[in-house]
Design a protein around this motif. Sequence first.
Motif, PDB file in Angstrom:
ATOM      1  N   ARG A   8      32.948   1.096 -21.863  1.00 34.91           N
ATOM      2  CA  ARG A   8      33.366   1.948 -23.001  1.00 34.91           C
ATOM      3  C   ARG A   8      32.163   2.462 -23.781  1.00 34.91           C
ATOM      4  NH1 ARG A   8      38.000  -2.298 -24.597  1.00 34.91           N
ATOM      5  NH2 ARG A   8      36.275  -3.289 -25.677  1.00 34.91           N
ATOM      6  N   TRP A   9      30.953   2.319 -23.236  1.00 33.90           N
ATOM      7  CA  TRP A   9      29.716   2.685 -23.958  1.00 33.90           C
ATOM      8  C   TRP A   9      29.731   4.155 -24.366  1.00 33.90           C
ATOM      9  CZ3 TRP A   9      25.102  -0.637 -24.071  1.00 33.90           C
ATOM     10  CH2 TRP A   9      24.046  -0.076 -24.812  1.00 33.90           C
ATOM     11  N   ASP A  10      29.540   4.425 -25.648  1.00 33.13           N
ATOM     12  CA  ASP A  10      29.486   5.796 -26.157  1.00 33.13           C
ATOM     13  C   ASP A  10      28.421   5.818 -27.277  1.00 33.13           C
ATOM     14  OD1 ASP A  10      29.789   8.237 -27.376  1.00 33.13           O
ATOM     15  OD2 ASP A  10      31.945   8.039 -27.770  1.00 33.13           O
ATOM     16  N   TRP A  11      27.290   6.496 -26.997  1.00 30.08           N
ATOM     17  CA  TRP A  11      26.206   6.499 -27.991  1.00 30.08           C
ATOM     18  C   TRP A  11      26.667   7.071 -29.331  1.00 30.08           C
ATOM     19  CZ3 TRP A  11      22.229   3.526 -27.917  1.00 30.08           C
ATOM     20  CH2 TRP A  11      21.558   3.205 -26.744  1.00 30.08           C
ATOM     21  N   ASP A  12      27.565   8.063 -29.296  1.00 25.34           N
ATOM     22  CA  ASP A  12      28.006   8.680 -30.552  1.00 25.34           C
ATOM     23  C   ASP A  12      28.724   7.680 -31.461  1.00 25.34           C
ATOM     24  OD1 ASP A  12      26.926  11.070 -29.833  1.00 25.34           O
ATOM     25  OD2 ASP A  12      28.796  11.843 -28.956  1.00 25.34           O
ATOM     26  N   GLU A  13      29.280   6.620 -30.861  1.00 27.72           N
ATOM     27  CA  GLU A  13      30.011   5.623 -31.647  1.00 27.72           C
ATOM     28  C   GLU A  13      29.096   4.810 -32.569  1.00 27.72           C
ATOM     29  OE1 GLU A  13      33.026   4.637 -32.451  1.00 27.72           O
ATOM     30  OE2 GLU A  13      33.718   6.408 -31.387  1.00 27.72           O
ATOM     31  N   VAL A  14      27.824   4.692 -32.166  1.00 27.65           N
ATOM     32  CA  VAL A  14      26.922   3.763 -32.862  1.00 27.65           C
ATOM     33  C   VAL A  14      26.864   4.058 -34.364  1.00 27.65           C
ATOM     34  CG1 VAL A  14      24.523   2.970 -33.008  1.00 27.65           C
ATOM     35  CG2 VAL A  14      25.593   3.322 -30.770  1.00 27.65           C
ATOM     36  N   SER A  15      26.815   5.338 -34.704  1.00 28.16           N
ATOM     37  CA  SER A  15      26.704   5.701 -36.128  1.00 28.16           C
ATOM     38  C   SER A  15      28.065   5.706 -36.828  1.00 28.16           C
ATOM     39  CB  SER A  15      26.064   7.085 -36.255  1.00 28.16           C
ATOM     40  OG  SER A  15      26.855   8.014 -35.549  1.00 28.16           O
ATOM     41  N   ARG A  16      29.144   5.497 -36.076  1.00 22.67           N
ATOM     42  CA  ARG A  16      30.482   5.605 -36.680  1.00 22.67           C
ATOM     43  C   ARG A  16      31.053   4.275 -37.141  1.00 22.67           C
ATOM     44  NH1 ARG A  16      32.685   8.821 -31.867  1.00 22.67           N
ATOM     45  NH2 ARG A  16      31.751  10.869 -32.157  1.00 22.67           N
TER      46      ARG A  16
ATOM     47  N   ASN B 191       8.042  13.845 -29.459  1.00 22.55           N
ATOM     48  CA  ASN B 191       8.796  15.077 -29.210  1.00 22.55           C
ATOM     49  C   ASN B 191       7.870  16.283 -29.085  1.00 22.55           C
ATOM     50  OD1 ASN B 191      11.150  13.655 -29.186  1.00 22.55           O
ATOM     51  ND2 ASN B 191      11.710  14.128 -31.302  1.00 22.55           N
ATOM     52  N   GLN B 192       6.782  16.269 -29.839  1.00 20.06           N
ATOM     53  CA  GLN B 192       5.805  17.355 -29.742  1.00 20.06           C
ATOM     54  C   GLN B 192       5.143  17.358 -28.357  1.00 20.06           C
ATOM     55  OE1 GLN B 192       5.184  19.207 -32.586  1.00 20.06           O
ATOM     56  NE2 GLN B 192       3.323  20.341 -32.127  1.00 20.06           N
ATOM     57  N   LEU B 193       4.883  16.180 -27.831  1.00 16.11           N
ATOM     58  CA  LEU B 193       4.194  16.070 -26.541  1.00 16.11           C
ATOM     59  C   LEU B 193       5.118  16.337 -25.356  1.00 16.11           C
ATOM     60  CD1 LEU B 193       2.000  12.851 -27.040  1.00 16.11           C
ATOM     61  CD2 LEU B 193       1.168  15.185 -26.687  1.00 16.11           C
ATOM     62  N   TYR B 194       6.334  15.799 -25.415  1.00 14.99           N
ATOM     63  CA  TYR B 194       7.169  15.760 -24.207  1.00 14.99           C
ATOM     64  C   TYR B 194       8.525  16.438 -24.370  1.00 14.99           C
ATOM     65  CZ  TYR B 194       3.805  12.066 -23.185  1.00 14.99           C
ATOM     66  OH  TYR B 194       2.662  11.346 -22.985  1.00 14.99           O
ATOM     67  N   GLY B 195       8.728  17.204 -25.424  1.00 16.47           N
ATOM     68  CA  GLY B 195      10.078  17.733 -25.658  1.00 16.47           C
ATOM     69  C   GLY B 195      10.922  16.613 -26.228  1.00 16.47           C
ATOM     70  N   GLN B 196      12.192  16.559 -25.894  1.00 18.11           N
ATOM     71  CA  GLN B 196      13.068  15.579 -26.527  1.00 18.11           C
ATOM     72  C   GLN B 196      12.951  14.194 -25.876  1.00 18.11           C
ATOM     73  OE1 GLN B 196      14.259  16.750 -29.283  1.00 18.11           O
ATOM     74  NE2 GLN B 196      15.112  14.757 -29.803  1.00 18.11           N
ATOM     75  N   VAL B 197      12.398  13.253 -26.582  1.00 19.92           N
ATOM     76  CA  VAL B 197      12.427  11.856 -26.131  1.00 19.92           C
ATOM     77  C   VAL B 197      13.484  11.156 -26.981  1.00 19.92           C
ATOM     78  CG1 VAL B 197      11.120   9.699 -25.911  1.00 19.92           C
ATOM     79  CG2 VAL B 197       9.981  11.893 -25.489  1.00 19.92           C
ATOM     80  N   ALA B 198      14.564  10.725 -26.326  1.00 24.47           N
ATOM     81  CA  ALA B 198      15.668  10.099 -27.080  1.00 24.47           C
ATOM     82  C   ALA B 198      15.473   8.592 -27.083  1.00 24.47           C
ATOM     83  CB  ALA B 198      17.003  10.454 -26.435  1.00 24.47           C
ATOM     84  N   ILE B 199      15.270   8.040 -28.262  1.00 25.49           N
ATOM     85  CA  ILE B 199      15.108   6.585 -28.391  1.00 25.49           C
ATOM     86  C   ILE B 199      16.282   6.080 -29.213  1.00 25.49           C
ATOM     87  CG2 ILE B 199      13.630   4.714 -29.245  1.00 25.49           C
ATOM     88  CD1 ILE B 199      11.254   6.650 -28.872  1.00 25.49           C
ATOM     89  N   ARG B 200      17.159   5.321 -28.546  1.00 25.12           N
ATOM     90  CA  ARG B 200      18.374   4.876 -29.223  1.00 25.12           C
ATOM     91  C   ARG B 200      18.582   3.385 -28.991  1.00 25.12           C
ATOM     92  NH1 ARG B 200      22.258   9.582 -26.821  1.00 25.12           N
ATOM     93  NH2 ARG B 200      21.292   8.828 -24.915  1.00 25.12           N
ATOM     94  N   ALA B 201      19.193   2.740 -29.970  1.00 24.71           N
ATOM     95  CA  ALA B 201      19.487   1.308 -29.831  1.00 24.71           C
ATOM     96  C   ALA B 201      20.906   1.054 -30.298  1.00 24.71           C
ATOM     97  CB  ALA B 201      18.498   0.477 -30.635  1.00 24.71           C
ATOM     98  N   ALA B 202      21.440  -0.073 -29.864  1.00 22.88           N
ATOM     99  CA  ALA B 202      22.799  -0.451 -30.245  1.00 22.88           C
ATOM    100  C   ALA B 202      22.918  -1.969 -30.199  1.00 22.88           C
ATOM    101  CB  ALA B 202      23.811   0.172 -29.290  1.00 22.88           C
ATOM    102  N   MET B 203      23.858  -2.496 -30.991  1.00 21.47           N
ATOM    103  CA  MET B 203      24.120  -3.942 -30.906  1.00 21.47           C
ATOM    104  C   MET B 203      25.161  -4.153 -29.823  1.00 21.47           C
ATOM    105  SD  MET B 203      24.536  -6.527 -34.057  1.00 21.47           S
ATOM    106  CE  MET B 203      26.280  -6.776 -34.337  1.00 21.47           C
TER     107      MET B 203
END
Length: 380
Positions: free
Chosen positions: A176-184, A152-164
């Motif tokens: 129906r993919w919704d990244w916000d759901e992963v933590s819910r 993030n320091q080098l490139y601004g926001q690098v979003a690294i996300r995973a899901a089952m």
Amino acid sequence: MSHNSFGHLFRFTTFGESHGPAIGCVVDGCPPGIPLTEADIQGDLDRRKPGQSKFVTQRQEPDKVRILSGVFQDERMPAQVTTGTPIALLIENMDQRSKDYGDIRDKFRPGHADYTYWAKYGLRDYRGGGRQSARETACRVAAGAVARKVLNQLYGQVAIRAAMIQMGTQTIDRTRWDWDEVSRNPFNSPDPGIVNQWADYLEGIRKNGSSIGAIIEVVAEGVPAGLGAPIYGKLDADIASAMMSINAVKGVEIGAGMGAATLTGEENADEMRNGPDGKPQFLSNQAGGVLGGISTGQPVVVRFSVKPTSSILNPRKTIDIAGNETEIFTKGRHDPCVGIRAVPVAEAMMACVLADHALRHRAQNDFPSPLAGEGGAPRA
Ligand SMILES: Cc1cc2nc3c(=O)[nH]c(=O)nc-3n(C[C@H](O)[C@H](O)[C@H](O)COP(=O)(O)O)c2cc1C
């Protein structure tokens, strides 16, 4: 020769066993001046820690991290920052129950590394699997949190996300993919529509004393074009190696992956146009964000499968260290589907590979291109 270190310029070394006093890692090569506190690391560790739902192991570990070295702050600085020296991170083991493992001292558990550790070292710490335990993956998550800060320091926001995205035979509906759901939900699923179905499915498997495998997808967005190297330092090869190093992983694919075998040349090659920001725009991403071992600037997309948990209640045939044929069933506390807790581990390994390649890229390529005036040699 002992292979407990990962990476080149961004390098971490882990130590510790499942039932020892503590686990931890030393992160070496982190550039100086990057704001870093324990809170930056704790969030990711909290997502991996055990005991958070009935669908994961009931071992209760707070997994509180302590930074022992490599950071500094005085009155001239608004925040604690890295100093460029080794960052030692320590996590204490609080909830070991070694008596659960007495039975397996002399027996090899099928699907575990008991036999191979025995064959290699001639002895093993059998308590909770010792060093083979996925407890070690907490250290990777801690190192990964530092790697994210570097990116993030080098490139601004690098979003690294995973899901089952698959549990056993049951696959999510990608529409129906919704990244916000992963933590819910307790499964790290991006598809809210499958959560109840997975709950019934896994509950049935668990009640039968069994376990099940899964598929995880990891996506890194905001990765600039140019990270990676040709031939023996390919970004995709390093990512595949990193994912394969996670406990229980048996298959890895990048972009179209195994499915590329069924595509035609027209379907597979990602066509190009000029994007609105003046940068090239790809019309698809079968490559998974990597061409010739070098990032394209598109999302880097990786999937891997994990095998079903080997520790199950149902008896299995095995042998003991004296060569007697016997049976074993596993007591203790276990994840019925290890894919759930592998999600933050996958993100961490992706972050570490990208941070390592970012530093390696800058080490070699931080010089002006002779073609800089000729349409520019765009560089990360
Ligand atoms: C997050 C995570 C949690 C795991 N938990 C368990 C577990 O509770 N019981 C088990 O038998 N295996 C578990 N595993 C898998 C074993 O650690 C792994 O299968 C074993 O060490 C043998 O190594 P291998 O499968 O990589 O060959 C877990 C893996 C991960 C990634």
